[in-house]
Design a protein around this motif. Structure first.
Motif, short mmCIF file in Angstrom:
data_model
loop_
_atom_site.label_atom_id
_atom_site.label_comp_id
_atom_site.label_asym_id
_atom_site.label_seq_id
_atom_site.Cartn_x
_atom_site.Cartn_y
_atom_site.Cartn_z
N PRO A 195 0.80 -1.24 0.00
CA PRO A 195 0.00 0.00 0.00
C PRO A 195 0.82 1.28 0.00
N ASP A 196 1.93 1.32 0.74
CA ASP A 196 2.70 2.56 0.80
C ASP A 196 3.41 2.83 -0.52
N GLN A 197 3.85 1.80 -1.21
CA GLN A 197 4.45 2.00 -2.53
C GLN A 197 3.42 2.58 -3.49
N ILE A 198 2.20 2.07 -3.43
CA ILE A 198 1.13 2.57 -4.29
C ILE A 198 0.86 4.04 -4.00
N ASP A 199 0.82 4.40 -2.71
CA ASP A 199 0.57 5.80 -2.33
C ASP A 199 1.66 6.72 -2.88
N GLN A 200 2.92 6.27 -2.87
CA GLN A 200 4.01 7.12 -3.33
C GLN A 200 3.97 7.32 -4.85
N LEU A 201 3.39 6.37 -5.57
CA LEU A 201 3.32 6.48 -7.03
C LEU A 201 2.15 7.34 -7.51
N LYS A 202 1.16 7.56 -6.68
CA LYS A 202 -0.04 8.28 -7.11
C LYS A 202 0.28 9.66 -7.71
N PRO A 203 1.13 10.48 -7.08
CA PRO A 203 1.40 11.78 -7.68
C PRO A 203 2.04 11.68 -9.08
N LEU A 204 2.84 10.64 -9.30
CA LEU A 204 3.51 10.49 -10.58
C LEU A 204 2.54 10.15 -11.69
N TYR A 205 1.50 9.37 -11.37
CA TYR A 205 0.56 8.91 -12.39
C TYR A 205 -0.75 9.69 -12.39
N ASP A 206 -0.85 10.69 -11.54
CA ASP A 206 -2.06 11.51 -11.48
C ASP A 206 -2.01 12.54 -12.61
#
Length: 511
Positions: A40-51
């Motif tokens: 889950p934390d890896q997914i959260d860190q990627l959100k800004p990059l793919y938003d």
């Protein structure tokens, strides 16, 4: 499901297949029942990059040990390569040999998708889909993923990336980024910098901090975060947690609490075995500027005032504005100047600003009569120009007769006995003190020291010593021993009076 697939185009079917293959639970994630490849934390860190609603296309992640950075790196590279045909995707590690051992020889990057990998490889004309010597993965859609090392910086300016990942940037050859960074502009290539923070004294700390500060100052383009070991749920498994707890316990037993904070909590703290000033404590030595200035108001005319400069035209022009109480030996470091823009470091730009600061600290004073002005003896150009343009004489330092080690030792004693108060305005001096550490070879590095040098020049110019202070410490110690032993020593009582000026050192009232 098959009926629904007939409703989407072949391109959409391929996209869905890629996303499914990328996100299948694999490896250790299965042990904690992760529903996807990433925790889950890896997914959260990627959100800004793919938003797509923001303009962020680069990331700076300071990750602790065992957070899962290698898994994240593989995901980012494979996702970009598969979803963006014809992309040049680069993994850059500190050294090519090391990267080969941990990623290529283990096939960790080539087989990132497990059994699903082969369907995406370009195996036409008898190819395997891999170029072993180049550490390159060739895909059917024209993209490739290649592993390179920063030690081969000569090739950096010949690469045009669509995306690049810097893994363990703290250990990079500093010339790599200088050569490679301009090439990102051609395709607006995202840059992902990931890894543990450098320890004090690390050879690449300057460049690491420079890029980190740029990223923090540009949140519209960069996402910056710090992640800890415990943000990875896998590390909470009993067996894994026991291993990590044991590692931390061993480090603490060796007195390396700073390493624990850095490696497991991604926090760089002062102190530790490499720190030159481990005794520095912000809570003890740094005072809010208003409180500090109020403290000295009644003694402005009793203090000795100093403007100490380390003039430089290439890297930094540093200066400290200080005062010393000649009776209590208390040093007040009231303000600083720290200018790194070359066009701002000329005498005509610097001196009027220093004078304005000085006169605001000591209203009604005279730069000629009230302030002792000092400049590095190597900066004859500045001393000459200050005299020619402003009629102000700066005393040259005498570095040849004042060893650096002696000056640093005296600063340590001053910190130990709390004989300095540093204004909260002196952010760069505080930064230098906290970062000042011996390098990997045990040497004192010639960096992060412009204002520390100014402090050394202050001590040598003022002939600062702690004889009276240490004598008072000895006296108080002897007195305590006498009282504890219930013995009378009249010869000690003669000096034990409220008017004894040295008593202020221990009462906190340093006049």
């Amino acid at each position: 499901m098959e009926d629904k697939l007939h409703l989407v185009s072949p391109e959409e079917q391929l996209y869905l297949q890629i996303i499914e293959d990328l996100n299948k639970p694999r490896g250790d994630g299965l042990l904690v029942n992760l529903p996807t490849r990433l925790h889950p934390d890896q997914i959260d860190q990627l959100k800004p990059l793919y938003d797509e609603s923001n303009d962020i296309n680069s990331m700076f992640l300071s990750c602790a040990r065992k957070w899962g950075k290698t898994e994240l790196v593989g995901y980012i590279l494979w996702r970009h390569a598969l979803l963006n045909p014809g992309s040049a995707c680069y993994y850059v590690g500190p050294e090519a040999v090391h990267a080969r051992k941990i990623l290529w020889d283990t096939r960790r990057i080539q087989k990132f998708l497990g059994k699903d990998t082969d369907k995406y490889l370009n195996k036409s004309q008898g190819r395997s889909g891999y170029k072993d010597q180049e550490m390159k993965i060739m895909l059917k859609n024209g993209s490739f993923i290649q592993i390179v090392g920063s030690d081969n910086y000569q090739v950096a300016n010949g690469l045009t990336p669509n995306i690049a990942v810097y893994d363990e940037f703290k250990a990079f050859n500093h010339r790599w980024h200088t050569e490679f960074a301009p090439n990102r502009a051609a395709k607006a290539a995202p840059l992902i910098i990931i890894g543990t923070k450098p320890r004090p004294g690390n050879k690449n700390m300057d460049q690491y901090d420079e890029i980190l500060e740029y990223a923090q100052a540009n949140p519209q383009e960069w996402y910056v975060a710090e992640r800890t070991t415990w943000d990875n749920p896998i590390n909470h498994l009993p067996a894994q947690k026991q291993i990590i707890d044991q590692e931390i316990k061993q480090l603490i037993a060796r007195g390396e609490e700073d390493v624990v904070q850095l490696e497991y909590y991604s926090k760089r703290i002062s102190g530790g075995k490499r720190a030159i000033f481990p005794m520095f404590d912000r809570n003890r030595h740094v005072i809010p500027h208003t409180d500090l200035y109020n403290e000295i108001q009644r003694d402005l005319k009793r203090l000795e005032w100093y403007l100490i400069t380390d003039p430089g035209t290439v890297t930094c022009f540093g200066a400290l504005l200080c005062a010393i109480n000649p009776y209590s030996k208390k040093i007040y470091i009231l303000d600083e100047m720290y200018v790194t823009e070359i066009r701002e470091t000329s005498t005509r730009r610097m001196y009027p600003r220093m004078e304005a600061k000085a006169l605001s600290l000591y209203p009604g004073s005279s730069m000629e009569d009230s302030w002792i002005k000092v400049a590095d003896e190597a900066a004859a150009w500045f001393r000459n120009e200050a005299m020619d343009q402003y009629g102000v004489y700066f005393i040259p330092t005498d570095k040849n007769n004042n060893k650096k080690e002696d000056g640093l030792s005296l600063i340590k004693d001053i910190l130990v006995y709390d004989l300095v108060a540093i204004s909260s305005n002196c952010v760069n001096l505080i930064m230098e003190i906290e970062k000042y550490a011996i390098d990997d070879r045990g040497n004192i590095p010639k960096r992060y020291d412009h204002l520390i040098d100014c402090w050394r020049y202050l001590l040598s110019t003022s002939n600062y010593n702690m004889h009276e202070v240490l004598e008072a410490v000895r006296y108080k110690s002897e007195k305590a021993i006498v009282k504890k032993g219930r013995m009378r020593h009249p010869e000690l009582d003669d000096f034990d009076s409220e008017n004894d000026w040295m008593s202020g050192i221990f009462s906190g009232d340093l006049e």
